[in-house]
Design a protein around this motif. Structure first.
Motif, PDB file in Angstrom:
ATOM      1  N   LEU A 162      26.670   6.223  -5.175  1.00  0.00           N
ATOM      2  CA  LEU A 162      26.408   6.483  -3.759  1.00  0.00           C
ATOM      3  C   LEU A 162      25.086   7.207  -3.550  1.00  0.00           C
ATOM      4  O   LEU A 162      24.241   6.780  -2.762  1.00  0.00           O
ATOM      5  N   TRP A 163      24.891   8.293  -4.281  1.00  0.00           N
ATOM      6  CA  TRP A 163      23.746   9.163  -4.039  1.00  0.00           C
ATOM      7  C   TRP A 163      22.430   8.569  -4.551  1.00  0.00           C
ATOM      8  O   TRP A 163      21.439   8.513  -3.816  1.00  0.00           O
ATOM      9  N   ASN A 164      22.403   8.118  -5.786  1.00  0.00           N
ATOM     10  CA  ASN A 164      21.135   7.694  -6.390  1.00  0.00           C
ATOM     11  C   ASN A 164      20.484   6.516  -5.657  1.00  0.00           C
ATOM     12  O   ASN A 164      19.279   6.551  -5.387  1.00  0.00           O
ATOM     13  N   PRO A 165      21.227   5.460  -5.307  1.00  0.00           N
ATOM     14  CA  PRO A 165      20.598   4.360  -4.555  1.00  0.00           C
ATOM     15  C   PRO A 165      20.130   4.789  -3.165  1.00  0.00           C
ATOM     16  O   PRO A 165      19.056   4.366  -2.710  1.00  0.00           O
ATOM     17  N   SER A 166      20.935   5.625  -2.489  1.00  0.00           N
ATOM     18  CA  SER A 166      20.559   6.085  -1.141  1.00  0.00           C
ATOM     19  C   SER A 166      19.284   6.911  -1.185  1.00  0.00           C
ATOM     20  O   SER A 166      18.389   6.740  -0.350  1.00  0.00           O
ATOM     21  N   TRP A 167      19.215   7.804  -2.155  1.00  0.00           N
ATOM     22  CA  TRP A 167      18.021   8.641  -2.298  1.00  0.00           C
ATOM     23  C   TRP A 167      16.805   7.805  -2.677  1.00  0.00           C
ATOM     24  O   TRP A 167      15.702   8.017  -2.149  1.00  0.00           O
ATOM     25  N   ALA A 168      16.978   6.805  -3.565  1.00  0.00           N
ATOM     26  CA  ALA A 168      15.866   5.951  -3.977  1.00  0.00           C
ATOM     27  C   ALA A 168      15.291   5.206  -2.770  1.00  0.00           C
ATOM     28  O   ALA A 168      14.070   5.110  -2.608  1.00  0.00           O
ATOM     29  N   LYS A 223       0.801  -1.229   0.000  1.00  0.00           N
ATOM     30  CA  LYS A 223       0.000   0.000   0.000  1.00  0.00           C
ATOM     31  C   LYS A 223       0.831   1.274   0.000  1.00  0.00           C
ATOM     32  O   LYS A 223       0.278   2.370  -0.144  1.00  0.00           O
ATOM     33  N   TYR A 224       2.146   1.150   0.191  1.00  0.00           N
ATOM     34  CA  TYR A 224       2.967   2.361   0.330  1.00  0.00           C
ATOM     35  C   TYR A 224       4.204   2.275  -0.559  1.00  0.00           C
ATOM     36  O   TYR A 224       4.208   1.568  -1.551  1.00  0.00           O
ATOM     37  N   SER A 225       5.242   3.021  -0.195  1.00  0.00           N
ATOM     38  CA  SER A 225       6.489   3.171  -0.942  1.00  0.00           C
ATOM     39  C   SER A 225       6.186   3.686  -2.349  1.00  0.00           C
ATOM     40  O   SER A 225       5.212   4.404  -2.559  1.00  0.00           O
ATOM     41  N   SER A 277       8.591 -14.510  -4.235  1.00  0.00           N
ATOM     42  CA  SER A 277       9.639 -14.788  -3.247  1.00  0.00           C
ATOM     43  C   SER A 277      10.759 -13.769  -3.389  1.00  0.00           C
ATOM     44  O   SER A 277      10.877 -13.087  -4.424  1.00  0.00           O
ATOM     45  N   TYR A 278      11.599 -13.677  -2.364  1.00  0.00           N
ATOM     46  CA  TYR A 278      12.768 -12.806  -2.426  1.00  0.00           C
ATOM     47  C   TYR A 278      13.737 -13.285  -3.506  1.00  0.00           C
ATOM     48  O   TYR A 278      14.375 -12.478  -4.187  1.00  0.00           O
ATOM     49  N   ALA A 279      13.869 -14.607  -3.656  1.00  0.00           N
ATOM     50  CA  ALA A 279      14.781 -15.151  -4.656  1.00  0.00           C
ATOM     51  C   ALA A 279      14.351 -14.737  -6.067  1.00  0.00           C
ATOM     52  O   ALA A 279      15.187 -14.367  -6.904  1.00  0.00           O
ATOM     53  N   GLU A 280      13.041 -14.776  -6.321  1.00  0.00           N
ATOM     54  CA  GLU A 280      12.535 -14.346  -7.624  1.00  0.00           C
ATOM     55  C   GLU A 280      12.784 -12.862  -7.835  1.00  0.00           C
ATOM     56  O   GLU A 280      13.158 -12.430  -8.927  1.00  0.00           O
ATOM     57  N   MET A 281      12.612 -12.086  -6.793  1.00  0.00           N
ATOM     58  CA  MET A 281      12.847 -10.650  -6.882  1.00  0.00           C
ATOM     59  C   MET A 281      14.324 -10.356  -7.185  1.00  0.00           C
ATOM     60  O   MET A 281      14.641  -9.505  -8.033  1.00  0.00           O
ATOM     61  N   ASP A 282      15.231 -11.066  -6.511  1.00  0.00           N
ATOM     62  CA  ASP A 282      16.664 -10.866  -6.749  1.00  0.00           C
ATOM     63  C   ASP A 282      17.034 -11.217  -8.188  1.00  0.00           C
ATOM     64  O   ASP A 282      17.821 -10.514  -8.829  1.00  0.00           O
ATOM     65  N   LYS A 283      16.457 -12.302  -8.697  1.00  0.00           N
ATOM     66  CA  LYS A 283      16.748 -12.723 -10.064  1.00  0.00           C
ATOM     67  C   LYS A 283      16.297 -11.675 -11.072  1.00  0.00           C
ATOM     68  O   LYS A 283      17.032 -11.330 -12.015  1.00  0.00           O
ATOM     69  N   LYS A 284      15.089 -11.135 -10.878  1.00  0.00           N
ATOM     70  CA  LYS A 284      14.571 -10.126 -11.796  1.00  0.00           C
ATOM     71  C   LYS A 284      15.339  -8.805 -11.648  1.00  0.00           C
ATOM     72  O   LYS A 284      15.511  -8.073 -12.635  1.00  0.00           O
ATOM     73  N   THR A 285      15.809  -8.498 -10.442  1.00  0.00           N
ATOM     74  CA  THR A 285      16.598  -7.290 -10.240  1.00  0.00           C
ATOM     75  C   THR A 285      17.876  -7.344 -11.067  1.00  0.00           C
ATOM     76  O   THR A 285      18.265  -6.364 -11.715  1.00  0.00           O
ATOM     77  N   TYR A 290      14.560  -1.574  -0.103  1.00  0.00           N
ATOM     78  CA  TYR A 290      15.961  -1.943  -0.231  1.00  0.00           C
ATOM     79  C   TYR A 290      16.265  -2.331  -1.677  1.00  0.00           C
ATOM     80  O   TYR A 290      17.287  -1.932  -2.248  1.00  0.00           O
ATOM     81  N   GLN A 291      15.370  -3.105  -2.286  1.00  0.00           N
ATOM     82  CA  GLN A 291      15.577  -3.555  -3.655  1.00  0.00           C
ATOM     83  C   GLN A 291      15.506  -2.381  -4.634  1.00  0.00           C
ATOM     84  O   GLN A 291      16.180  -2.380  -5.664  1.00  0.00           O
ATOM     85  N   THR A 292      14.706  -1.370  -4.308  1.00  0.00           N
ATOM     86  CA  THR A 292      14.642  -0.165  -5.126  1.00  0.00           C
ATOM     87  C   THR A 292      16.009   0.504  -5.167  1.00  0.00           C
ATOM     88  O   THR A 292      16.480   0.949  -6.218  1.00  0.00           O
ATOM     89  N   GLY A 293      16.654   0.590  -4.003  1.00  0.00           N
ATOM     90  CA  GLY A 293      18.001   1.141  -3.958  1.00  0.00           C
ATOM     91  C   GLY A 293      19.003   0.249  -4.665  1.00  0.00           C
ATOM     92  O   GLY A 293      19.890   0.728  -5.379  1.00  0.00           O
ATOM     93  N   LYS A 294      18.854  -1.070  -4.488  1.00  0.00           N
ATOM     94  CA  LYS A 294      19.805  -2.014  -5.072  1.00  0.00           C
ATOM     95  C   LYS A 294      19.785  -1.975  -6.588  1.00  0.00           C
ATOM     96  O   LYS A 294      20.843  -1.973  -7.238  1.00  0.00           O
TER      97      LYS A 294
END
Length: 253
Positions: free
Chosen positions: A204-210, A120-122, A172-180, A232-236
Motif C-alpha cells: 500500500l505505502w511504497n507504490p503510493s509514495w513512489a 523533463k520531470y518526475s 508505446s504503453y504496451a511495450e512499457m507494460d511488458k517491460k514492467t 503511474y507505472q512507477t507506482g505499479k
C-alpha cells in the motif's frame, strides 16, 4: 593522451544501436559490445563500426556489465546501454577529458525519451548516472535490474559533465507494460535473494509514495499525459515487485 574504451551490452537493439555507435565513434579509441546472442540485425550493424563484438549468454544486468568491463582494452571507459547515446555536448565534454582527466569517475544527466517525447520531470530527469570512470576503481553493483556504477573508495572524487546521455525507452504503453512485468519479476527474485521482506503495508505505502513523489514532488504532471502514465507505472512496478516477492515466499513455504 589518455585512451578510452566505449563499453555496451546489447540484445536485439537494432532500433537504437546505430545512434549509440555514431555517438561513440569519434570519442573513444575502441568500442566493445557484449551481446546476448541477438536474433535481429544488432551484430550486423555493430560490424559496420569496427566493434569488438563479444557474444556471451546473459548473466544478469550487473554481472553482464561487469563482464563487459573486463573485455575493454583501456582502463578508462564510457559505459552505455544499447538504447543510449551521447549528446553532442556530452561528446565534447568527454573528448576534453582525454587531456584533462582529474577524477575517479564522472556523472552525466540522462535524458529519457518516451514514445517520442523527451521527459523533463518526475524521476526521469535529470536522472544522474556515473558512466565515465576508471574501471580499476569501480564496478557495477545494485540489485537487478537496478544496476549502477559504484566506486570502490568511499572517498573517491567525482565530477559532473555537461551534456546528456540520451535514452530511448519505450515506444508505446504496451511495450512499457511488458517491460514492467519483466523487470518486476527480476526485481522480486533479486529481493528474495537479498532476504528482503514484503509485509502487506509495503503493497500500500511504497507504490503510493513512489507515485506521489514522482508526480507531485518532482513535477511529473508537467509532462502531460505521458508524465502521468510514467508516474503511474512507477507506482505499479513498485507494487508488482512486492506482490511477486510475497508470492515467491508463499511458494517457498
Amino acid at each position: 593522451m589518455l585512451k578510452l574504451s566505449g563499453v555496451i551490452i546489447t540484445f536485439n537493439e537494432e532500433r537504437n544501436i546505430e545512434k549509440c555507435l555514431q555517438s561513440l565513434v569519434d570519442v573513444v579509441d575502441e568500442i566493445v559490445a557484449v551481446d546476448s546472442f541477438s536474433t535481429d540485425q544488432t551484430k550486423t550493424i555493430c560490424q559496420r563500426y569496427n566493434v569488438k563484438f563479444v557474444e556471451q549468454k546473459f548473466l544478469g544486468y550487473i554481472e553482464q556489465k561487469n563482464f563487459a568491463l573486463k573485455q575493454a582494452t583501456y582502463n578508462h571507459v564510457v559505459s552505455l546501454d544499447g538504447d543510449e547515446a551521447l549528446s553532442e555536448r556530452l561528446q565534447q565534454s568527454i573528448i576534453r577529458l582525454k587531456t584533462n582527466w582529474q577524477y575517479d569517475g564522472y556523472y552525466a544527466n540522462r535524458f529519457n525519451n518516451f514514445s517520442g517525447q523527451w521527459i523533463k520531470y518526475s524521476d526521469w530527469y535529470p536522472n544522474k548516472k556515473l558512466r565515465v570512470f576508471d574501471k580499476t576503481k569501480a564496478e557495477w553493483k545494485g540489485i537487478n535490474p537496478h544496476d549502477n556504477v559504484q566506486l570502490h573508495n568511499l572517498n573517491a572524487k567525482t565530477g559532473h559533465l555537461k551534456g546528456d546521455i540520451l535514452h530511448w525507452t519505450y515506444q508505446s504503453y504496451a511495450e512499457m507494460d511488458k517491460k514492467t512485468e519483466y523487470f518486476s519479476t527480476i526485481a522480486a527474485k533479486a529481493y528474495m535473494g537479498k532476504g528482503k521482506t514484503a509485509p502487506f503495508w509495503k503493497l500500500l505505502w511504497n507504490p503510493s509514495w513512489a507515485f506521489f513523489k514522482a508526480y507531485i514532488l518532482r513535477l511529473g504532471f508537467l509532462d502531460g499525459k505521458n508524465g502521468f502514465r510514467i508516474c503511474y507505472q512507477t507506482g505499479k512496478i513498485t507494487y508488482l515487485k512486492y506482490y511477486k516477492l510475497r508470492a515467491l515466499y508463499r511458494a517457498k513455504s
